[in-house]
Design a protein around this motif. Structure first.
Motif, PDB file in Angstrom:
ATOM      1  N   SER A 158       0.790  -1.227   0.000  1.00 51.00           N
ATOM      2  CA  SER A 158       0.000   0.000   0.000  1.00 51.00           C
ATOM      3  C   SER A 158       0.827   1.284   0.000  1.00 51.00           C
ATOM      4  O   SER A 158       0.263   2.369  -0.128  1.00 51.00           O
ATOM      5  CB  SER A 158      -0.931   0.007   1.216  1.00 51.00           C
ATOM      6  N   SER A 159       2.151   1.195   0.165  1.00 51.72           N
ATOM      7  CA  SER A 159       2.951   2.418   0.214  1.00 51.72           C
ATOM      8  C   SER A 159       4.329   2.163  -0.385  1.00 51.72           C
ATOM      9  O   SER A 159       4.638   1.058  -0.846  1.00 51.72           O
ATOM     10  CB  SER A 159       3.093   2.903   1.662  1.00 51.72           C
ATOM     11  N   GLU A 160       5.161   3.195  -0.337  1.00 51.02           N
ATOM     12  CA  GLU A 160       6.509   3.073  -0.872  1.00 51.02           C
ATOM     13  C   GLU A 160       7.397   2.155  -0.031  1.00 51.02           C
ATOM     14  O   GLU A 160       8.476   1.758  -0.469  1.00 51.02           O
ATOM     15  CB  GLU A 160       7.156   4.463  -0.956  1.00 51.02           C
ATOM     16  N   ARG A 161       6.953   1.827   1.170  1.00 48.22           N
ATOM     17  CA  ARG A 161       7.719   0.920   2.039  1.00 48.22           C
ATOM     18  C   ARG A 161       7.499  -0.547   1.683  1.00 48.22           C
ATOM     19  O   ARG A 161       8.061  -1.429   2.329  1.00 48.22           O
ATOM     20  CB  ARG A 161       7.313   1.134   3.504  1.00 48.22           C
ATOM     21  N   ARG A 162       6.708  -0.821   0.679  1.00 48.91           N
ATOM     22  CA  ARG A 162       6.354  -2.210   0.387  1.00 48.91           C
ATOM     23  C   ARG A 162       7.577  -3.044   0.011  1.00 48.91           C
ATOM     24  O   ARG A 162       7.654  -4.223   0.377  1.00 48.91           O
ATOM     25  CB  ARG A 162       5.294  -2.284  -0.705  1.00 48.91           C
ATOM     26  N   ARG A 163       8.534  -2.466  -0.709  1.00 44.98           N
ATOM     27  CA  ARG A 163       9.705  -3.241  -1.112  1.00 44.98           C
ATOM     28  C   ARG A 163      10.586  -3.538   0.104  1.00 44.98           C
ATOM     29  O   ARG A 163      11.103  -4.647   0.249  1.00 44.98           O
ATOM     30  CB  ARG A 163      10.494  -2.488  -2.183  1.00 44.98           C
ATOM     31  N   TYR A 164      10.747  -2.541   0.957  1.00 43.92           N
ATOM     32  CA  TYR A 164      11.509  -2.764   2.194  1.00 43.92           C
ATOM     33  C   TYR A 164      10.838  -3.849   3.040  1.00 43.92           C
ATOM     34  O   TYR A 164      11.505  -4.733   3.580  1.00 43.92           O
ATOM     35  CB  TYR A 164      11.588  -1.457   2.981  1.00 43.92           C
ATOM     36  N   THR A 165       9.521  -3.776   3.151  1.00 40.30           N
ATOM     37  CA  THR A 165       8.788  -4.752   3.958  1.00 40.30           C
ATOM     38  C   THR A 165       8.912  -6.150   3.372  1.00 40.30           C
ATOM     39  O   THR A 165       9.084  -7.137   4.107  1.00 40.30           O
ATOM     40  CB  THR A 165       7.309  -4.345   4.045  1.00 40.30           C
ATOM     41  N   GLU A 244       1.419  -3.409   5.037  1.00 39.86           N
ATOM     42  CA  GLU A 244       1.590  -3.168   3.604  1.00 39.86           C
ATOM     43  C   GLU A 244       0.715  -4.056   2.735  1.00 39.86           C
ATOM     44  O   GLU A 244       0.223  -3.636   1.701  1.00 39.86           O
ATOM     45  CB  GLU A 244       3.056  -3.377   3.220  1.00 39.86           C
TER      46      GLU A 244
END
Length: 507
Positions: A158-165, A244
């Motif tokens: 759902s956000s730009e943190r999805r790849r990090y997550t 996410e």
């Protein structure tokens, strides 16, 4: 030769995924129809298989299939389920169609093939891990599950943190899996070897050369399963992942995948390493107790709805592990039933939360208020799922949580008494959240919201029915579980404590 039920049930979603991948771009929106049809076929096949399961032999492995796979290394393609494996396979095939239906309008048409194809691949891997009877095959499925989840979070977060997550989830899981691989190799080296040297039945009851070797291998397996479960302190990937992931993916992640951890503790750690399991039990019970209380306390303080549900699950998994390592038949039966009940109640919470977040565009609890006026059906669904999560009598989780605490109390009364604080905290985090989101004056923007659509009702209603049914009549599931637990107790070499009667009480 008997019909290969488990192979077919696992192959159907794989074939469905291949068909979805082969759809031309113009027909990409049809991927959801195909995914729903394939998942329903898988569910029906599971029901047909379950109808042929012999309750009198529920403690034994049924629907067995054994074929040589990599004979030089003793690896076999071996499948089979006892009562515990059967209920976990059934849980997987029940939840997938509901998750597909929940994501019906949530995924862009041009990305539908990727999303629904990955969901079906994940379903096949989940079935495989619960049915595997070869340790190497179990490890393959255990690691293969990571691939579709990684892409479902990384591509549809759902956000730009999805790849990090997604990377965080993958790293945690891979580290746990690699540690377990060391234990798998060590266990094979301690076993009889030969062309079927990885068969779990051949590795159960081994006479290890030293207690140190057994304990080290147990720790390797347990770390992997504790990460997957997840237990404190290796839990931090879960709140990020559920924050996410789309709602349906969170349901499969928490409702099914995380159960692989507790399933592995019960069906692999205990039978394969009985003495080491008893040796480690006090420490594990302490960690489980911390998980119960820590998860509940953090849930109370959350402002994000998805993270709140994730922390409640960490607390619930603490209860499940508590029952497993109390090593009583009541505790372990309660833990297995808890795995099933938690799957349904948490699925309902995540799915209703996803429906609300879709309407508001926010997961912040303070952005909601008074919704029982504008969306009474969604409010009722959230309340019933929440009441089950806090183990209200009459709801499904009550029976399993009561059994876990009872089974723990007869051997570890202090631990059980402290764990009951988790129930009090659960009432706080569920009821306070409901009060903040659904009672009071309605927010202006929500006054015109439409209540649950027909599709959303079809998603929520089956979960509510199961929650209520198992709350008043858990016997069908218990009849399947109990013989398998009795077999596990025998393999570990433990018995239930004898009832004690005070002197003069029976006069």
């Amino acid at each position: 030769m008997d019909f290969p039920w488990l192979t077919v049930i696992g192959a159907v979603p794989l074939a469905g995924s291949a068909l979805i991948a082969a759809l031309p771009k113009a027909l990409a929106p049809r991927a959801r129809h195909l995914a729903l049809g394939v998942s329903l076929i898988t569910f029906v096949l599971t029901l047909v298989m379950a109808a042929q399961f012999e309750l009198t032999r529920a403690g034994e492995i049924q629907f067995s299939e054994i074929h040589s796979w990599i004979g030089e290394f003793g690896v076999s393609y071996a499948l089979g389920v006892n009562g515990i494996g059967l209920v976990m396979v059934a849980l997987s095939t029940v939840l997938v169609p509901l998750c597909v239906l929940a994501a019906w309008n949530e995924i862009e048409p041009d990305r539908a093939r990727l999303f629904f194809g990955l969901v079906l691949v994940l379903e096949a891997m989940m079935i495989g891990v619960f049915a595997a009877r070869d340790l190497f095959l179990f490890y393959v499925f255990f690691e293969a599950m990571l691939i579709p989840v990684y892409f479902l979070i990384g591509a549809f977060g759902s956000s730009e943190r999805r790849r990090y997550t997604a990377v965080k989830f993958l790293v945690y899981s891979l580290v746990g899996g690699l540690i377990m691989l060391v234990g798998v190799i060590g266990l094979y080296g301690s076993g009889p070897g030969g062309e079927q040297g990885f068969l779990i039945d051949n590795l159960t009851g081994l006479d290890f050369s030293s207690s140190t070797a057994e304990r080290l291998m147990f720790v390797a397996f347990f770390i992997a399963f504790a990460i997957k479960a997840p237990m404190w302190p290796v839990h931090t990937w879960l709140p990020d992942a559920t924050d996410e992931a789309p709602a349906g993916v969170s349901v499969l992640l928490v409702g099914v995948l995380d159960k692989v951890g507790t399933f592995g503790m019960l069906t692999l750690c205990l039978p394969l390493f009985p003495e080491a399991s008893k040796w480690a039990a006090p420490v594990i019970l302490a960690l489980a107790l911390v998980s119960v209380l820590y998860g509940a306390l953090l849930a109370i303080g959350q402002t994000d709805l998805n993270r709140l549900i994730a922390y409640t699950s960490i607390s619930h998994f603490g209860f499940i592990v508590l029952g497993i390592f109390a090593m009583t038949s009541t505790g372990q039966t309660g833990s297995t039933l808890y795995m099933v009940n938690h799957g349904f109640s948490t699925a309902a919470l995540f799915l209703v939360a996803g429906m609300l977040i879709k309407r508001r565009g926010s997961a912040d609890i303070d952005d909601y208020g008074g919704l029982q006026r504008s969306t009474p059906v969604l409010a009722a669904g959230f309340l019933l799922a929440g009441l089950s999560s806090l183990a209200l009598p009459g709801m499904s989780s009550f029976v399993s949580e009561f059994m876990v605490l009872t089974g723990t109390f007869v051997k570890y009364p202090a631990v059980a008494v402290l764990a009951t604080l988790g129930i009090v905290l659960a009432a706080l985090y569920i009821l306070l959240t409901y009060q903040r989101m659904f009672t009071g004056p309605i927010k202006e923007y929500a006054a015109g919201w439409k209540d649950a659509s027909a599709r959303e009702v079809w998603v929520i209603a089956p979960l509510v029915v199961v929650i209520l049914f198992l709350g008043v009549y858990p016997k069908p599931v218990l009849d399947v579980i109990n013989p398998a637990i009795a077999t596990t107790m025998q393999q570990v070499g433990v018995t239930d404590p004898e009832p004690t009667v005070a002197e003069g009480e029976n006069k």
